[in-house]
Design a protein around this motif. Sequence first.
Motif, PDB file in Angstrom:
ATOM      1  N   GLY A  73       0.800  -1.220   0.000  1.00  0.00           N
ATOM      2  CA  GLY A  73       0.000   0.000   0.000  1.00  0.00           C
ATOM      3  C   GLY A  73       0.832   1.269   0.000  1.00  0.00           C
ATOM      4  O   GLY A  73       0.338   2.340   0.350  1.00  0.00           O
ATOM      5  N   LYS A  74       2.098   1.169  -0.431  1.00  0.00           N
ATOM      6  CA  LYS A  74       3.014   2.306  -0.361  1.00  0.00           C
ATOM      7  C   LYS A  74       3.328   2.934  -1.720  1.00  0.00           C
ATOM      8  O   LYS A  74       4.275   3.699  -1.842  1.00  0.00           O
ATOM      9  N   ARG A  75       2.507   2.637  -2.724  1.00  0.00           N
ATOM     10  CA  ARG A  75       2.818   3.179  -4.052  1.00  0.00           C
ATOM     11  C   ARG A  75       2.955   4.701  -4.036  1.00  0.00           C
ATOM     12  O   ARG A  75       3.853   5.265  -4.658  1.00  0.00           O
ATOM     13  N   ASP A  76       2.079   5.396  -3.324  1.00  0.00           N
ATOM     14  CA  ASP A  76       2.107   6.858  -3.326  1.00  0.00           C
ATOM     15  C   ASP A  76       3.356   7.419  -2.655  1.00  0.00           C
ATOM     16  O   ASP A  76       3.711   8.577  -2.875  1.00  0.00           O
ATOM     17  N   GLN A  77       4.027   6.620  -1.839  1.00  0.00           N
ATOM     18  CA  GLN A  77       5.221   7.084  -1.135  1.00  0.00           C
ATOM     19  C   GLN A  77       6.506   6.838  -1.921  1.00  0.00           C
ATOM     20  O   GLN A  77       7.569   7.315  -1.528  1.00  0.00           O
ATOM     21  N   ILE A  78       6.395   6.108  -3.025  1.00  0.00           N
ATOM     22  CA  ILE A  78       7.574   5.643  -3.751  1.00  0.00           C
ATOM     23  C   ILE A  78       7.790   6.421  -5.042  1.00  0.00           C
ATOM     24  O   ILE A  78       6.845   6.715  -5.775  1.00  0.00           O
ATOM     25  N   VAL A  79       9.039   6.743  -5.308  1.00  0.00           N
ATOM     26  CA  VAL A  79       9.428   7.264  -6.617  1.00  0.00           C
ATOM     27  C   VAL A  79       9.770   6.039  -7.461  1.00  0.00           C
ATOM     28  O   VAL A  79      10.767   5.351  -7.215  1.00  0.00           O
ATOM     29  N   LEU A  80       8.930   5.758  -8.439  1.00  0.00           N
ATOM     30  CA  LEU A  80       9.027   4.530  -9.223  1.00  0.00           C
ATOM     31  C   LEU A  80       9.584   4.837 -10.609  1.00  0.00           C
ATOM     32  O   LEU A  80       9.033   5.660 -11.345  1.00  0.00           O
ATOM     33  N   ALA A  81      10.674   4.169 -10.951  1.00  0.00           N
ATOM     34  CA  ALA A  81      11.345   4.395 -12.238  1.00  0.00           C
ATOM     35  C   ALA A  81      11.400   3.109 -13.036  1.00  0.00           C
ATOM     36  O   ALA A  81      11.636   2.031 -12.486  1.00  0.00           O
ATOM     37  N   THR A  82      11.196   3.228 -14.338  1.00  0.00           N
ATOM     38  CA  THR A  82      11.405   2.093 -15.229  1.00  0.00           C
ATOM     39  C   THR A  82      11.961   2.612 -16.549  1.00  0.00           C
ATOM     40  O   THR A  82      12.188   3.814 -16.716  1.00  0.00           O
ATOM     41  N   LYS A  83      12.173   1.688 -17.495  1.00  0.00           N
ATOM     42  CA  LYS A  83      12.860   2.055 -18.730  1.00  0.00           C
ATOM     43  C   LYS A  83      12.275   1.278 -19.914  1.00  0.00           C
ATOM     44  O   LYS A  83      11.649   0.234 -19.730  1.00  0.00           O
ATOM     45  N   CYS A  84      12.550   1.788 -21.105  1.00  0.00           N
ATOM     46  CA  CYS A  84      12.249   1.045 -22.330  1.00  0.00           C
ATOM     47  C   CYS A  84      13.420   1.203 -23.289  1.00  0.00           C
ATOM     48  O   CYS A  84      14.248   2.093 -23.139  1.00  0.00           O
ATOM     49  N   HIS A  85      13.472   0.347 -24.271  1.00  0.00           N
ATOM     50  CA  HIS A  85      14.452   0.354 -25.366  1.00  0.00           C
ATOM     51  C   HIS A  85      14.777  -1.068 -25.784  1.00  0.00           C
ATOM     52  O   HIS A  85      14.856  -1.361 -26.961  1.00  0.00           O
ATOM     53  N   GLY A  86      15.025  -1.963 -24.814  1.00  0.00           N
ATOM     54  CA  GLY A  86      15.463  -3.312 -25.123  1.00  0.00           C
ATOM     55  C   GLY A  86      14.406  -4.130 -25.843  1.00  0.00           C
ATOM     56  O   GLY A  86      13.208  -3.843 -25.785  1.00  0.00           O
ATOM     57  N   ALA A  87      14.857  -5.187 -26.507  1.00  0.00           N
ATOM     58  CA  ALA A  87      13.962  -6.047 -27.287  1.00  0.00           C
ATOM     59  C   ALA A  87      13.004  -6.794 -26.376  1.00  0.00           C
ATOM     60  O   ALA A  87      13.417  -7.506 -25.468  1.00  0.00           O
ATOM     61  N   MET A  88      11.701  -6.626 -26.628  1.00  0.00           N
ATOM     62  CA  MET A  88      10.670  -7.296 -25.844  1.00  0.00           C
ATOM     63  C   MET A  88       9.868  -8.278 -26.689  1.00  0.00           C
ATOM     64  O   MET A  88       8.833  -8.785 -26.268  1.00  0.00           O
ATOM     65  N   GLY A  89      10.329  -8.538 -27.892  1.00  0.00           N
ATOM     66  CA  GLY A  89       9.670  -9.474 -28.781  1.00  0.00           C
ATOM     67  C   GLY A  89      10.542  -9.701 -29.997  1.00  0.00           C
ATOM     68  O   GLY A  89      11.622  -9.117 -30.130  1.00  0.00           O
ATOM     69  N   GLU A  90      10.074 -10.533 -30.910  1.00  0.00           N
ATOM     70  CA  GLU A  90      10.865 -10.859 -32.093  1.00  0.00           C
ATOM     71  C   GLU A  90      10.702  -9.839 -33.213  1.00  0.00           C
ATOM     72  O   GLU A  90      11.534  -9.754 -34.111  1.00  0.00           O
ATOM     73  N   GLY A  91       9.647  -9.055 -33.180  1.00  0.00           N
ATOM     74  CA  GLY A  91       9.401  -8.091 -34.246  1.00  0.00           C
ATOM     75  C   GLY A  91      10.386  -6.936 -34.216  1.00  0.00           C
ATOM     76  O   GLY A  91      10.867  -6.537 -33.144  1.00  0.00           O
ATOM     77  N   PRO A  92      10.702  -6.370 -35.378  1.00  0.00           N
ATOM     78  CA  PRO A  92      11.684  -5.284 -35.439  1.00  0.00           C
ATOM     79  C   PRO A  92      11.225  -4.008 -34.750  1.00  0.00           C
ATOM     80  O   PRO A  92      12.044  -3.153 -34.419  1.00  0.00           O
ATOM     81  N   ASN A  93       9.914  -3.861 -34.519  1.00  0.00           N
ATOM     82  CA  ASN A  93       9.401  -2.657 -33.861  1.00  0.00           C
ATOM     83  C   ASN A  93       9.003  -2.882 -32.413  1.00  0.00           C
ATOM     84  O   ASN A  93       8.349  -2.034 -31.799  1.00  0.00           O
ATOM     85  N   GLU A  94       9.421  -4.019 -31.844  1.00  0.00           N
ATOM     86  CA  GLU A  94       9.148  -4.301 -30.431  1.00  0.00           C
ATOM     87  C   GLU A  94      10.379  -3.968 -29.583  1.00  0.00           C
ATOM     88  O   GLU A  94      10.751  -4.694 -28.676  1.00  0.00           O
ATOM     89  N   ARG A  95      10.980  -2.852 -29.896  1.00  0.00           N
ATOM     90  CA  ARG A  95      12.195  -2.396 -29.222  1.00  0.00           C
ATOM     91  C   ARG A  95      12.525  -0.998 -29.721  1.00  0.00           C
ATOM     92  O   ARG A  95      11.895  -0.485 -30.646  1.00  0.00           O
ATOM     93  N   GLY A  96      13.519  -0.374 -29.103  1.00  0.00           N
ATOM     94  CA  GLY A  96      14.039   0.876 -29.637  1.00  0.00           C
ATOM     95  C   GLY A  96      13.439   2.123 -29.007  1.00  0.00           C
ATOM     96  O   GLY A  96      12.758   2.077 -27.978  1.00  0.00           O
ATOM     97  N   ASN A  97      13.688   3.262 -29.687  1.00  0.00           N
ATOM     98  CA  ASN A  97      13.330   4.573 -29.150  1.00  0.00           C
ATOM     99  C   ASN A  97      12.350   5.330 -30.035  1.00  0.00           C
ATOM    100  O   ASN A  97      12.254   6.554 -29.962  1.00  0.00           O
ATOM    101  N   SER A  98      11.610   4.617 -30.880  1.00  0.00           N
ATOM    102  CA  SER A  98      10.643   5.254 -31.770  1.00  0.00           C
ATOM    103  C   SER A  98       9.360   5.610 -31.024  1.00  0.00           C
ATOM    104  O   SER A  98       9.048   5.046 -29.965  1.00  0.00           O
TER     105      SER A  98
END
Length: 343
Positions: A73-98
């Motif tokens: 129950g502490k979501r509101d107290q947390i600074v939550l960070a995540t990222k994108c870019h890495g390949a998450m599938g086999e398709g050529p557009n399931e990754r990157g910075n587009s």
Amino acid sequence: MTEYRVLGRTGLKVSPLCLGAMMFGWWGEPSPDESARIIDRALDSGVNFIDTADLYSQGQSEEFVGQALAKSGKRDQIVLATKCHGAMGEGPNERGNSRRWIFQAVENSLRRLGTDWIDLYQIHRPEQDTDVEETLGALTDLVRQGKVRYLGTSTFPAHHLVEAHWASERRGLERFVCEQPPYSLLVRGVEAAVLPVAQKYGMGVITWSPLAGGWLTGRYRKGNEVPESRRAGLLPDRYDLTLPGNQAKLEAVEQLAVLAEENGLTLIQLALAFTLHHPAVTSTIIGPRTFEHLESQLGADEVTLSAEVLDRIDQIVAPGVTLNPGDNGWQPRELTDASYRRR
């Protein structure tokens, strides 16, 4: 009591130790309950900053973090960070910075994390085929939609940070407020340009791998067998002791271990305190795989290193030097693919 630090010029206050969740999921700790126990202990100690990425265990890390925060129950107290870019599938557009992938990736992360917003959304690596204005334009829209609060980068070279800053000014786009580079006693290359640029542009800095991928835990010592690890299998060049750079790391670790002992510290405490001492650094990421790993790292933000100790560190590993270039986390394709040098 934890003394929180301001992330760049945002006014957002984060703990000096950031809990990295890379090892939650099948990459490391496969139990969501044990991962939650580690998260709860970190939060109880004063940590209010958690960093993960969609790539970690192909989304399982985000799921574990989301489940743990929902239970606490502490979501509101947390600074939550995540990222994108890495390949998450086999398709050529399931990754990157587009734009296309960023929009899809952020929705996937929100679902896995079980949250309506991400405090800090970071681009995991630069991508030379994608215009930074394309990336910043998509991220700006996400900020304005309320799905993301702040933007950051990870392992960007200094000139990419400057280019992004100029693009933000020129186009009236949201700016990257922090950079997440590799930085440790053995990996000091970012001191030459990345950290000064971050300071110049008022960016926060969140360092990754302050224990140099395990090299600064005390497990890698002369006379000991090289410990087996999943990381060594994934990144052999960073652990192969036949390479001169890794031999240099081993020599440095021996001297650093003695220095730590002489000053009543563990090698882990010395390593974490070193990264936090640099004036550009806001927070350093600890990435425990086990509860015991976490316990050995908590409290390192309270360690103060004297000028004499810092001078001795500089003698062991010179400022701005990375002993094994493979530890830099990213190399431009012109150095890794000969076709880009010989067209």
